[in-house]
Design an enzyme around this catalytic site. Structure first.
Site, PDB file in Angstrom:
ATOM      1  CG  ASP A   4       0.946 -81.650  90.507  1.00 24.65           C
ATOM      2  OD1 ASP A   4       1.203 -82.632  89.574  1.00 24.65           O
ATOM      3  OD2 ASP A   4      -0.242 -81.551  90.987  1.00 24.65           O
ATOM      4  CB  SER A   5       5.326 -85.006  89.032  1.00 22.83           C
ATOM      5  OG  SER A   5       5.983 -84.372  87.874  1.00 22.83           O
ATOM      6  CG  ASP A  63       0.510 -80.121  86.649  1.00 23.74           C
ATOM      7  OD1 ASP A  63      -0.719 -80.134  85.994  1.00 23.74           O
ATOM      8  OD2 ASP A  63       0.948 -81.196  86.872  1.00 23.74           O
ATOM      9  CE  LYS A  71      -0.619 -82.208  83.660  1.00 25.82           C
ATOM     10  NZ  LYS A  71      -1.456 -82.651  84.994  1.00 25.82           N
ATOM     11  CD  GLU A  73      -3.969 -84.253  88.968  1.00 24.91           C
ATOM     12  OE1 GLU A  73      -4.702 -84.902  89.805  1.00 24.91           O
ATOM     13  OE2 GLU A  73      -2.646 -84.217  88.972  1.00 24.91           O
ATOM     14  CD  GLU A  95      -0.709 -90.197  85.675  1.00 26.04           C
ATOM     15  OE1 GLU A  95      -0.919 -88.987  85.836  1.00 26.04           O
ATOM     16  OE2 GLU A  95       0.300 -90.587  86.363  1.00 26.04           O
TER      17      GLU A  95
HETATM   18  O1  KIV Z   1       2.689 -83.383  87.180  1.00 26.44           O
HETATM   19  C1  KIV Z   1       2.982 -84.283  86.186  1.00 26.44           C
HETATM   20  O2  KIV Z   1       4.293 -84.499  86.043  1.00 26.44           O
HETATM   21  C2  KIV Z   1       1.813 -84.728  85.479  1.00 26.44           C
HETATM   22  C3  KIV Z   1       2.346 -85.841  84.513  1.00 26.44           C
HETATM   23  C4  KIV Z   1       2.493 -87.177  85.315  1.00 26.44           C
HETATM   24  C5  KIV Z   1       1.209 -85.964  83.423  1.00 26.44           C
HETATM   25  O3  KIV Z   1       0.737 -84.581  85.678  1.00 26.44           O
END
Ligand code: KIV
Length: 273
Positions: free
Chosen positions: A49-50, A88, A118, A120, A187
């Site tokens: 989600d970056s 994500d 994924k 968090e 992280e």
């Molecule tokens: O969203 C992302 O790119 C991430 C990485 C920073 C692990 O979660």
């Protein structure tokens, strides 16, 4: 007769088996052309989600939606053949209840065809991780600095620099591993803490700013290629793509101004009348 193309991608279980073995190579990718290149070297590709910050210019990952993740997940899946694709779950798509998490994760798996999601969070998300895994959703965890919590963490700060913070972070990683996650992103934590988490949990740790003590590493592709302006301190840049793009653009602009429009093979002759 139908022709079947067999795609043998790595699976979440393949990544799980790499604990304490050959280090796991991972990068983010959000678009088809970059994903195709990353697929040549990565064990898994994270559609992180970056992308909210990297692609859309947002200040944080908080505004990213499930629809955005699904569209980019589809693009990455279309362009890759080998790596496991992990998508994500964005902020607000899984925290409310286990049922909400399953509905969102099922959409991601069905609509993208990816191999895992994924999410968090530590101990507070363990019940949700277990619920998903028991229902057929491979889950990667993410502890330490969790960017979706930027508003409660007070910024993107390294975690566990003070030893008093360690027990909570260790408990988070243990809870998510025991709940059935196949790997955990760790992280922005200090090396000794990353080493301790890696020693204690039975699944691979994937570090990002968490040292070589982890079982593998993930980096934001655009950061390590030198495409983004400001990168976190821990990122080694392996290229200067922004510099190369600037040089190419300057040459292009100069040529257009000098009326050198056509390239070597771009002059069309008229059809014979
Ligand atoms: O969203 C992302 O790119 C991430 C990485 C920073 C692990 O979660």
């Amino acid at each position: 007769m139908s022709v079947q193309v067999r795609i043998s991608r790595l699976t979440a279980q393949d990544i799980r088996r790499r604990k304490s073995a050959e280090p796991i190579v991972s990068l983010t990718a959000y678009t088809a052309p970059m994903a195709a290149l990353v697929d040549e070297v990565a064990d898994f590709i994270l559609v992180g989600d970056s992308l909210g910050m990297v692609i859309y210019g947002l200040d944080s990952t908080v505004p990213v939606t499930l629809e955005m993740m699904i569209l980019h997940g589809q693009a990455v899946m279309r362009a890759t053949r080998k790596a496991l694709i992990v998508v994500d779950m964005p902020f607000g798509s899984y925290e409310e209840s286990r049922e909400q998490a399953l509905r969102s994760a099922a959409r991601v798996l069905k609509e993208t065809g990816c191999g895992a999601v994924k999410l968090e969070g530590g101990a507070r998300m363990a019940e949700t991780v277990r619920f998903l895994v028991e229902r057929g959703v491979p889950v990667m965890g993410h502890v330490g600095l969790t960017p979706q919590a930027v508003n409660t963490l007070g910024g993107f700060k390294a975690q566990g620099r003070d030893r008093a913070e360690w027990p909570a972070i260790l408990a988070d990683a243990e809870a998510i591993a025991q709940a059935g996650a196949f790997a955990i992103v760790v992280e922005a934590v200090a090396e000794p803490l990353a080493a301790e988490i890696t020693r204690r949990i039975a699944v691979p740790t994937i570090g990002i700013g968490a040292s070589a003590a982890c079982d593998g590493q993930v980096l934001v592709l655009d950061d390590m290629l030198g495409l983004t302006g400001r990168v976190p301190k821990f990122v080694k840049t392996y290229g200067d793509l922004a510099g190369q793009v600037r040089a190419a653009l300057a040459t292009y602009a100069d040529e257009v101004k000098a009326r050198q429009f056509p390239g070597p093979a771009h002059v069309y002759s008229l059809k014979a009348e």
